[in-house]
Enzyme design. Structure first.
Site, PDB file in Angstrom:
ATOM      1  CE  LYS A  46      -1.632   1.489   4.230  1.00  0.00           C
ATOM      2  NZ  LYS A  46      -1.434   2.861   4.393  1.00  0.00           N
ATOM      3  CG  ASN A  47       2.318   2.609   3.407  1.00  0.00           C
ATOM      4  OD1 ASN A  47       1.184   2.930   3.188  1.00  0.00           O
ATOM      5  ND2 ASN A  47       2.614   2.352   4.840  1.00  0.00           N
ATOM      6  CB  CYS A  50      -4.398  10.688  12.315  1.00  0.00           C
ATOM      7  SG  CYS A  50      -3.036   9.916  12.393  1.00  0.00           S
ATOM      8  NE  ARG A 110       0.836   9.895  10.272  1.00  0.00           N
ATOM      9  CZ  ARG A 110       0.340   9.065   9.577  1.00  0.00           C
ATOM     10  NH1 ARG A 110      -0.750   8.564   9.791  1.00  0.00           N
ATOM     11  NH2 ARG A 110       0.855   8.979   8.407  1.00  0.00           N
ATOM     12  CG  ASP A 146       3.389   1.263   9.546  1.00  0.00           C
ATOM     13  OD1 ASP A 146       3.051   2.238  10.170  1.00  0.00           O
ATOM     14  OD2 ASP A 146       3.619   1.500   8.373  1.00  0.00           O
ATOM     15  NE  ARG A 177      -7.122   4.561   6.200  1.00  0.00           N
ATOM     16  CZ  ARG A 177      -6.301   5.297   6.846  1.00  0.00           C
ATOM     17  NH1 ARG A 177      -6.608   5.642   8.042  1.00  0.00           N
ATOM     18  NH2 ARG A 177      -5.393   5.918   6.117  1.00  0.00           N
TER      19      ARG A 177
END
Ligand code: EPU
Length: 425
Positions: free
Chosen positions: A22-23, A117, A122, A308, A400
């Protein structure tokens, strides 16, 4: 709203295919703004965040066509709009990745400043400083960061902040610098494999980037970029999550499409815990023979242990035979999962950016709340091993970043169900 019901206690066994990262996919999709001609991306996972990026790119005049097998075609059709509004940025922070490409290609970018968030503050000050060094003039109007530049010029710049470098900040500056005049050197660049993947993609489009994957990236500006066909690297965080799923359920999982060389810090920690990790015929086999040793884990920028996976390894260490210490060095407040894991019988004591995990014999199913993507993954892992039933609310967070996780866990033998409850807010 969807929730998961998990009956814990099943050993997971079987094969799982790791999806594209994803990233890596998100900034690479944003980079298509820079390209003249069509881009074909393979390995683009079908995730809520990817769809949000598609929507944003569509609004910015980029057409996107999804084909079977996680292939996405992108093409710039119209270069008029330069505005990523609050609605989209609020939904997904990675929207900020369009800033560098819009500035470089269209001379202007207007991106809503992302708010706070669930994982903490951030800021994007480093992104803005980096783009300023290339010649952009910033302004803040109505919550939008506006950057303008008639022309970008290469520069030597430093991207380190109090918590190390910045992943999407490095991506933004690199994407702007590819079309700047002359040479840009980014010192203290993020070394994450996703940043290196973006650089490889840009080079495949005609950019001249070297040093990516190290803290010093050099970019020699070119006049234009063309389209290309490119395959996104496998998702190391998804792979790490399935590795922990094998370990926590005392099972055995074979991971296909897993780049172990991007996961060495995770492999090191898991082996110290007592997890077996072997390579076989290009796959990675992860198994555990139960007794889990306590360890110390500190999240750090790559190649250190990834933030993560901090929540997921905490779920595993809840069941270790002794006390573990987890320190979060990227997002000191990224501990929303602590209270939820505690509801399942975990013994956790938070002291500043550190959590002392006192191993317990078992976790017990409970209704819990997903707060952010990786915290939700930790709750799923805990639910897989907990005694009795775990209900995880607000699983849209997990959608997500993990493609149809429940189906993939069911295929490995888990007892997990996605249900919908209209009354749950
Ligand atoms: N930071 C600053 N100033 C900046 C930018 C960042 O001080 O201008 C600080 C942040 O507050 C943080 C640290 O620097 O303490 C690192 O933040 P970074 O900018 O590297 O994070 P990011 O680029 O916003 C990406 C991933 C995150 C991942 C982090 C860290 C994407 C789309 N997101 O975020 O992924 O946690 O790097 O590795 O690539 C996730 O997938 O769940 C996720 C949150």
């Amino acid at each position: 709203m969807d929730y998961f019901l998990i009956s814990g206690g099943k050993r997971l066994r079987g094969v799982v295919e790791i999806n594209g990262a994803k990233n890596a996919a998100l900034p690479i999709m944003a980079a298509c703004i820079l390209c003249e001609g069509e881009v074909t991306l393979h390995g683009v996972p079908d995730l809520a965040d990817i769809r949000s990026m598609e929507l944003l790119l569509n609004k910015l005049g980029v057409s996107t066509t999804r084909e079977p097998g996680n292939t996405l075609r992108l093409k710039v059709e119209d270069e008029m709009n330069c505005h990523a509004d609050y609605e989209l940025v609020r939904r997904m922070r990675a929207s900020v990745c369009v800033m560098g490409p819009l500035l470089a290609k269209r001379g202007k970018s207007q991106v809503s400043m992302p708010g706070g968030c669930a994982i903490g503050d951030r800021p994007i000050n480093l992104h803005i400083e980096g783009l300023k060094a290339l010649g952009a003039e910033p302004d803040l109007i109505g919550g939008d960061v506006i950057l303008k530049a008639k022309k970008l010029t290469g520069a030597e710049l430093f991207l380190g902040g109090p918590f190390g470098s910045t992943v999407t900040g490095t991506a933004n500056v690199m994407m702007a610098a590819v079309l700047a005049e002359g040479r840009t050197v980014i010192e203290s660049a993020a070394c994450e494999p996703e940043v290196a993947d973006l650089a490889n993609f840009l080079n495949a489009c005609g950019a001249r980037i070297s040093g990516h994957g190290s803290p010093r990236i050099t970019i020699d500006g070119v006049k234009s970029l063309h389209g290309c066909e490119y395959t996104i690297i496998p998702d190391r965080i998804e792979a790490g999550t399935f590795m922990i799923a094998a370990a926590i359920t005392n099972g055995e999982i074979r991971l296909r499409n897993c780049k172990l060389e991007n996961l060495l810090a995770v492999v090191d920690r898991l082996r110290h815990i007592g997890v077996n990790i072997e390579r076989e015929d290009g796959d990675v086999i992860v198994s555990s023979a139960r007794r889990l040793e306590p360890i110390e884990v500190t999240s750090q920028p790559y190649p250190g242990f990834p933030t993560d996976l901090q929540a997921q390894i905490m779920a595993l260490l809840c069941l270790a035979d002794g006390n573990s210490v987890i320190t979060e060095k990227i997002y000191p407040d990224r501990f929303m999962h602590v209270a939820e894991l505690s509801r399942m019988g975990a013994r956790l004591r938070k002291e500043g950016p550190t959590v002392i995990v006192e191993g317990v014999k078992r976790l017990i199913g409970a209704p819990v709340m997903a707060s952010d993507l990786r915290a939700s993954a930790a709750l799923v892992l805990a639910g897989l091993v907990a005694k009795g039933e775990t209900r995880i609310n607000r699983v849209y967070h997990i959608d997500r970043g993990y493609e149809r996780i429940e189906r993939r866990l069911i295929a490995l033998g888990a007892d997990i169900e996605r249900l919908s409850d209209a009354s749950e807010e």
